[in-house]
Scaffold this motif. Structure first.
Motif, short mmCIF file in Angstrom:
data_model
loop_
_atom_site.label_atom_id
_atom_site.label_comp_id
_atom_site.label_asym_id
_atom_site.label_seq_id
_atom_site.Cartn_x
_atom_site.Cartn_y
_atom_site.Cartn_z
N THR A 248 0.82 -1.21 0.00
CA THR A 248 0.00 0.00 0.00
C THR A 248 0.85 1.26 0.00
O THR A 248 0.61 2.19 -0.78
N PHE A 275 -6.01 0.52 -6.43
CA PHE A 275 -7.39 0.16 -6.09
C PHE A 275 -7.76 -1.19 -6.70
O PHE A 275 -8.38 -2.02 -6.04
N LEU A 280 -5.14 -0.30 -2.24
CA LEU A 280 -5.71 0.99 -1.87
C LEU A 280 -7.22 0.86 -1.78
O LEU A 280 -7.84 -0.01 -2.40
N GLY A 281 -7.79 1.78 -0.97
CA GLY A 281 -9.25 1.80 -0.84
C GLY A 281 -9.80 0.95 0.28
O GLY A 281 -11.02 0.85 0.45
N THR A 282 -8.94 0.33 1.05
CA THR A 282 -9.38 -0.49 2.17
C THR A 282 -8.58 -0.13 3.42
O THR A 282 -7.55 0.54 3.34
N ALA A 286 -8.38 4.19 4.08
CA ALA A 286 -9.18 4.15 2.85
C ALA A 286 -9.61 5.53 2.39
O ALA A 286 -9.56 5.83 1.19
N GLU A 287 -10.01 6.39 3.31
CA GLU A 287 -10.47 7.73 2.93
C GLU A 287 -9.32 8.55 2.37
O GLU A 287 -9.49 9.33 1.43
N HIS A 289 -6.82 7.37 0.72
CA HIS A 289 -6.59 6.84 -0.62
C HIS A 289 -7.58 7.45 -1.61
O HIS A 289 -7.20 7.80 -2.74
N LYS A 290 -8.81 7.58 -1.18
CA LYS A 290 -9.84 8.16 -2.06
C LYS A 290 -9.56 9.63 -2.34
O LYS A 290 -9.80 10.11 -3.46
#
Length: 402
Positions: A248, A275, A280-282, A286-287, A289-290
């Protein structure tokens, strides 16, 4: 006499004696030796050794008969796992002076292995050297030599031998043996010769492009003396190209480096890959990454919208640095041909702060298209310097062509 002729034929057919040797052996010695040879061919070492001992028990043996007994005894004992007996017998056979040149090399190699199995590494190394001086050069003998040297801690000797083997292969136009390159890289590591180790790892990935070899090389490259931090993104690109980008934090770092360098499209592509891979995204981040993904999308749109203006501005500059930069941005947007042309214009204009970096970017751009790949390799191989540009260029030529 008829029985002796039959025994002679049997001994020769068994492959344990030559015709001349068999003809001079008494039946009470020759017959058990013949049986021992047949048992050896069947993989029955203990039974073969028992038959040799029958021949050994016969009194009044000639020097030639004793030699034949010792020769067979060594082979049978080694097959039976009795390496101390094998060493004693082979030593006696070697000392007899009756071995041919090829047989001397073979027996010397057998002695090296026998002594290594008894734990007498000093004697084993002596016989390795003797076998090599007689022309023995099998892969198993080289492995034994490497083992003995490593046990003694003589990594200087390992490096010398392995380097000689690699050099000989290269001079002959052959691919160096993978084992020799691995031995050389390991020896240099133990000798704390980082530069030589990296150079050897480069040869490994060029000839044997395995993921693990790339990982070892790319993990050490940033620590090479003089290697500049400005090539951190290039190292990450090489990790991605060779299947060594998975964590990550690696996806995050690479995406951020790309965005900071102005390569928004590349940054967005890396985030998307992260992702898709589930890196990414978990999890707790996660936020974050978004948010990075949203930033990459926004910057990518802005770069695409303003590219023509940036190109016009770069062409108006007095030096070629801006053209090299905007050309590299164009490459990151998938416009490799346009990007290569802009970079070349920048090089031609001159006044560059880092001309070798510009050649690196040109070579990488040309590698993107099959039509210009050969030229790209040529350009990359021409990059010079000690700050990392030449290292990245060489590895890019290898990785992008694989």
């Amino acid at each position: 006499m008829k029985h002796l002729r039959a025994l002679t034929v049997a001994l020769v057919a068994a492959g344990c004696l030559s015709l001349a040797q068999a003809q001079s052996v008494r039946p009470e010695i020759g017959k058990p030796l013949q049986q021992a040879g047949e048992l050896l061919r069947a993989g029955k070492g203990r039974e073969a050794l028992a038959k040799v001992r029958e021949a050994e028990a016969v009194g009044g043996k000639s020097a030639h008969e004793q030699f034949l007994v010792d020769r067979m005894k060594g082979s049978a004992a080694q097959r039976a796992g009795d390496n101390a007996t094998a060493a004693q017998a082979f030593e006696a056979a070697f000392a007899s002076g009756k071995l041919s040149g090829a047989e001397q090399a073979q027996v010397a190699e057998s002695l090296a292995f026998a002594y290594s199995q008894t734990g007498n590494n000093a004697k084993a190394q002596q016989w390795v050297s003797k076998a090599q001086s007689l022309g023995a050069n099998s892969a198993s003998l080289k492995q034994l030599q490497s083992y003995l040297q490593s046990q003694s801690g003589d990594y200087g000797a390992i490096a010398k031998d392995a380097a000689a083997a690699v050099s000989a292969a290269e001079q002959a136009g052959r691919r160096p043996d993978e084992g020799d390159l691995l031995r050389l890289a390991d020896a240099y590591q133990r000798l704390n010769n980082s530069a030589a180790q990296i150079a050897t790892l480069e040869k490994l990935v060029a000839h044997y492009p395995k993921k693990d070899y790339w990982a070892a090389l790319l993990g050490r490259l940033p620590r090479k003396a003089g290697f500049s931090d400005r090539f951190a993104l290039d190292v990450m690109r090489l990790k991605l190209a060779t299947g060594n980008l998975a964590k990550t934090d690696e996806y995050m770092e690479m995406a951020q480096l790309a965005l900071q360098a102005g390569y928004a499209a590349e940054g967005k592509a890396i985030v998307d890959k992260g992702f898709a891979a589930g890196a990414l995204g978990t999890g707790a981040e996660a936020e974050r990454h978004k948010r990075l993904q949203a930033l990459a999308v926004k910057q990518d749109a802005e770069v695409r919208a303003g590219l023509d203006k940036e190109i016009a501005s770069a062409k108006a500059e007095r030096t070629g640095d801006a053209l090299v930069q905007v050309g590299t941005v164009a490459v990151s947007l998938g416009r490799a041909e346009q990007g290569a042309d802009l970079i070349q214009q920048g090089i031609t204009k001159g006044g560059l702060k880092r001309p070798e970096d510009a050649k690196l970017r040109l070579g990488q751009a040309l590698m993107q298209s099959p039509k210009t790949r050969a030229k790209g390799v040529q350009v990359l191989r021409s990059v010079q310097g000690t700050d990392g540009a030449a290292d990245v260029a060489r590895l890019s030529a290898v990785a992008l062509a694989q």
